[in-house]
Design a protein around this motif. Sequence first.
Motif, PDB file in Angstrom:
ATOM      1  N   LEU A  12       0.620  -1.135  -0.088  1.00  0.00           N
ATOM      2  CA  LEU A  12      -0.099  -0.047  -0.047  1.00  0.00           C
ATOM      3  C   LEU A  12       0.771   1.201  -0.102  1.00  0.00           C
ATOM      4  N   PRO A  13       1.791   1.410   0.880  1.00  0.00           N
ATOM      5  CA  PRO A  13       2.634   2.656   0.982  1.00  0.00           C
ATOM      6  C   PRO A  13       3.363   2.589  -0.397  1.00  0.00           C
ATOM      7  N   ALA A  14       3.687   1.584  -0.956  1.00  0.00           N
ATOM      8  CA  ALA A  14       4.419   1.805  -2.269  1.00  0.00           C
ATOM      9  C   ALA A  14       3.401   2.373  -3.534  1.00  0.00           C
ATOM     10  N   ALA A  15       2.315   1.705  -3.156  1.00  0.00           N
ATOM     11  CA  ALA A  15       1.333   2.201  -4.449  1.00  0.00           C
ATOM     12  C   ALA A  15       0.924   3.496  -4.233  1.00  0.00           C
ATOM     13  N   LEU A  16       1.025   4.458  -3.033  1.00  0.00           N
ATOM     14  CA  LEU A  16       0.546   5.533  -2.788  1.00  0.00           C
ATOM     15  C   LEU A  16       1.636   6.329  -3.149  1.00  0.00           C
ATOM     16  N   ILE A  17       2.940   5.978  -2.977  1.00  0.00           N
ATOM     17  CA  ILE A  17       4.036   6.852  -3.350  1.00  0.00           C
ATOM     18  C   ILE A  17       3.735   6.797  -5.172  1.00  0.00           C
ATOM     19  N   LEU A  18       3.664   5.811  -5.603  1.00  0.00           N
ATOM     20  CA  LEU A  18       3.537   5.767  -6.890  1.00  0.00           C
ATOM     21  C   LEU A  18       2.377   6.479  -7.765  1.00  0.00           C
ATOM     22  N   LEU A  19       1.280   6.490  -7.017  1.00  0.00           N
ATOM     23  CA  LEU A  19       0.151   7.226  -7.340  1.00  0.00           C
ATOM     24  C   LEU A  19       0.400   8.775  -7.127  1.00  0.00           C
ATOM     25  N   LEU A  20       1.046   9.069  -6.144  1.00  0.00           N
ATOM     26  CA  LEU A  20       1.042  10.617  -5.875  1.00  0.00           C
ATOM     27  C   LEU A  20       2.256  11.012  -6.672  1.00  0.00           C
ATOM     28  N   SER A  21       3.326  10.386  -7.152  1.00  0.00           N
ATOM     29  CA  SER A  21       4.656  10.877  -8.246  1.00  0.00           C
ATOM     30  C   SER A  21       3.624  10.898  -9.236  1.00  0.00           C
ATOM     31  N   ALA A  22       2.560  10.176  -9.786  1.00  0.00           N
ATOM     32  CA  ALA A  22       2.162  10.034 -11.137  1.00  0.00           C
ATOM     33  C   ALA A  22       1.090  11.450 -11.141  1.00  0.00           C
ATOM     34  N   SER A  23       1.033  11.997 -10.034  1.00  0.00           N
ATOM     35  CA  SER A  23      -0.146  13.196 -10.081  1.00  0.00           C
ATOM     36  C   SER A  23       0.489  14.464 -10.734  1.00  0.00           C
ATOM     37  N   PRO A  24       0.045  15.294 -11.565  1.00  0.00           N
ATOM     38  CA  PRO A  24       0.738  16.590 -11.941  1.00  0.00           C
ATOM     39  C   PRO A  24       0.271  17.643 -10.828  1.00  0.00           C
ATOM     40  N   CYS A  25       1.540  18.370 -10.424  1.00  0.00           N
ATOM     41  CA  CYS A  25       1.091  19.337  -9.409  1.00  0.00           C
ATOM     42  C   CYS A  25       0.533  20.210  -9.946  1.00  0.00           C
ATOM     43  N   ALA A  26      -0.467  21.022  -9.244  1.00  0.00           N
ATOM     44  CA  ALA A  26      -1.180  22.096  -9.581  1.00  0.00           C
ATOM     45  C   ALA A  26      -0.746  23.119 -10.120  1.00  0.00           C
ATOM     46  N   GLY A  27       0.733  23.565  -9.588  1.00  0.00           N
ATOM     47  CA  GLY A  27       1.240  24.705 -10.018  1.00  0.00           C
ATOM     48  C   GLY A  27       2.057  24.565 -11.260  1.00  0.00           C
ATOM     49  N   GLU A  28       2.193  23.336 -11.705  1.00  0.00           N
ATOM     50  CA  GLU A  28       2.718  22.954 -13.018  1.00  0.00           C
ATOM     51  C   GLU A  28       1.849  23.015 -14.346  1.00  0.00           C
ATOM     52  N   GLU A  29       0.553  23.249 -13.839  1.00  0.00           N
ATOM     53  CA  GLU A  29      -0.307  23.538 -15.067  1.00  0.00           C
ATOM     54  C   GLU A  29       0.105  24.397 -16.273  1.00  0.00           C
ATOM     55  N   ASP A  30       0.129  24.157 -17.450  1.00  0.00           N
ATOM     56  CA  ASP A  30       0.295  25.085 -18.509  1.00  0.00           C
ATOM     57  C   ASP A  30      -0.601  26.370 -18.419  1.00  0.00           C
ATOM     58  N   PRO A  31      -0.269  27.452 -18.681  1.00  0.00           N
ATOM     59  CA  PRO A  31      -1.094  28.477 -19.100  1.00  0.00           C
ATOM     60  C   PRO A  31      -1.829  28.178 -20.429  1.00  0.00           C
ATOM     61  N   VAL A  32      -2.783  28.940 -20.474  1.00  0.00           N
ATOM     62  CA  VAL A  32      -3.753  28.683 -21.655  1.00  0.00           C
ATOM     63  C   VAL A  32      -3.601  29.975 -22.736  1.00  0.00           C
ATOM     64  N   TYR A 147      14.369  25.293 -23.121  1.00  0.00           N
ATOM     65  CA  TYR A 147      13.333  25.352 -24.036  1.00  0.00           C
ATOM     66  C   TYR A 147      12.197  24.363 -23.813  1.00  0.00           C
ATOM     67  N   LEU A 148      10.987  24.850 -24.013  1.00  0.00           N
ATOM     68  CA  LEU A 148       9.599  24.231 -23.745  1.00  0.00           C
ATOM     69  C   LEU A 148       9.063  24.243 -24.959  1.00  0.00           C
ATOM     70  N   ASP A 149       7.958  23.363 -25.098  1.00  0.00           N
ATOM     71  CA  ASP A 149       7.023  23.192 -26.458  1.00  0.00           C
ATOM     72  C   ASP A 149       5.969  24.269 -26.260  1.00  0.00           C
ATOM     73  N   PRO A 150       6.107  25.223 -27.161  1.00  0.00           N
ATOM     74  CA  PRO A 150       5.136  26.213 -27.330  1.00  0.00           C
ATOM     75  C   PRO A 150       3.689  25.724 -27.544  1.00  0.00           C
ATOM     76  N   LEU A 151       3.602  24.424 -28.252  1.00  0.00           N
ATOM     77  CA  LEU A 151       2.485  23.940 -28.735  1.00  0.00           C
ATOM     78  C   LEU A 151       1.540  23.482 -27.031  1.00  0.00           C
ATOM     79  N   ARG A 152       2.223  23.596 -26.226  1.00  0.00           N
ATOM     80  CA  ARG A 152       1.610  23.149 -24.827  1.00  0.00           C
ATOM     81  C   ARG A 152       0.673  24.274 -24.387  1.00  0.00           C
ATOM     82  N   LEU A 153       1.043  25.520 -24.726  1.00  0.00           N
ATOM     83  CA  LEU A 153       0.110  26.700 -24.590  1.00  0.00           C
ATOM     84  C   LEU A 153      -1.166  26.705 -25.228  1.00  0.00           C
ATOM     85  N   VAL A 154      -1.352  26.006 -26.328  1.00  0.00           N
ATOM     86  CA  VAL A 154      -2.522  25.777 -27.013  1.00  0.00           C
ATOM     87  C   VAL A 154      -3.075  24.332 -27.179  1.00  0.00           C
ATOM     88  N   GLY A 155      -2.691  23.587 -25.974  1.00  0.00           N
ATOM     89  CA  GLY A 155      -3.192  22.363 -25.909  1.00  0.00           C
ATOM     90  C   GLY A 155      -2.908  21.286 -26.993  1.00  0.00           C
TER      91      GLY A 155
END
Length: 193
Positions: A12-32, A147-155
């Motif tokens: 269970l703890p291992a699965a929790l770690i995996l699950l949490l690490s797979a979740s994107p952080c709210a602060g890392e959302e790309d601007p639209v 450098y980031l992929d600018p296409l992320r800005l337009v989804g």
Amino acid sequence: MRLLIRLLRVLLPAALILLLSASPCAGEEDPVGVWPLRPEPEVVAHFDPPTSPYGPGHRGVDLLGHTGQPVHAALAGTVTYAGPLAGRGVVVVSHGDTRTTYEPVTARVSLGDSVAQGAVLGTLQPFASHCAPRACLHWGWLRGETYLDPLRLVGAGPVRLLPLWRDSPVARAPTPGRLTLPFAGWRPLAAWW
Ligand SMILES: [Zn+2]
């Protein structure tokens, strides 16, 4: 039964770690943002980030356009460069911790101008294009020197690795007592979960 409990205690703890690490952080959302060319242009060359500062690659995307076509700011910001650079016109707009770049462009804005999202920055130049003899806009997006992929800005990109694909928006703040799932309906691979 005892064995099962013991197994769950380990897994269970291992699965929790995996699950949490797979979740994107709210602060890392790309601007639209919006496409710099209208109508939505054809992407003729995709982003290919260099592996070293001077390494080969494509530090942005090429959008097919035509000479004299208006070029729009993908995001609101402040113009930090507008003018010729190495034989072509370049406009750079700062958005705080990131900046977008547009070239080759005959600038209609000046250093220090505040621009709204979608504001016209200038017009597409016929020369120094990455897809000559056709006219195209080289559009870049950077955070610091990365450098980031600018296409992320337009989804429209990049193709994210599983399991970050999502088919509906993820809540920005996780509800207390509930885990944030990478996307709606996401389930861990382990069948025992
Ligand atoms: Zn290019």
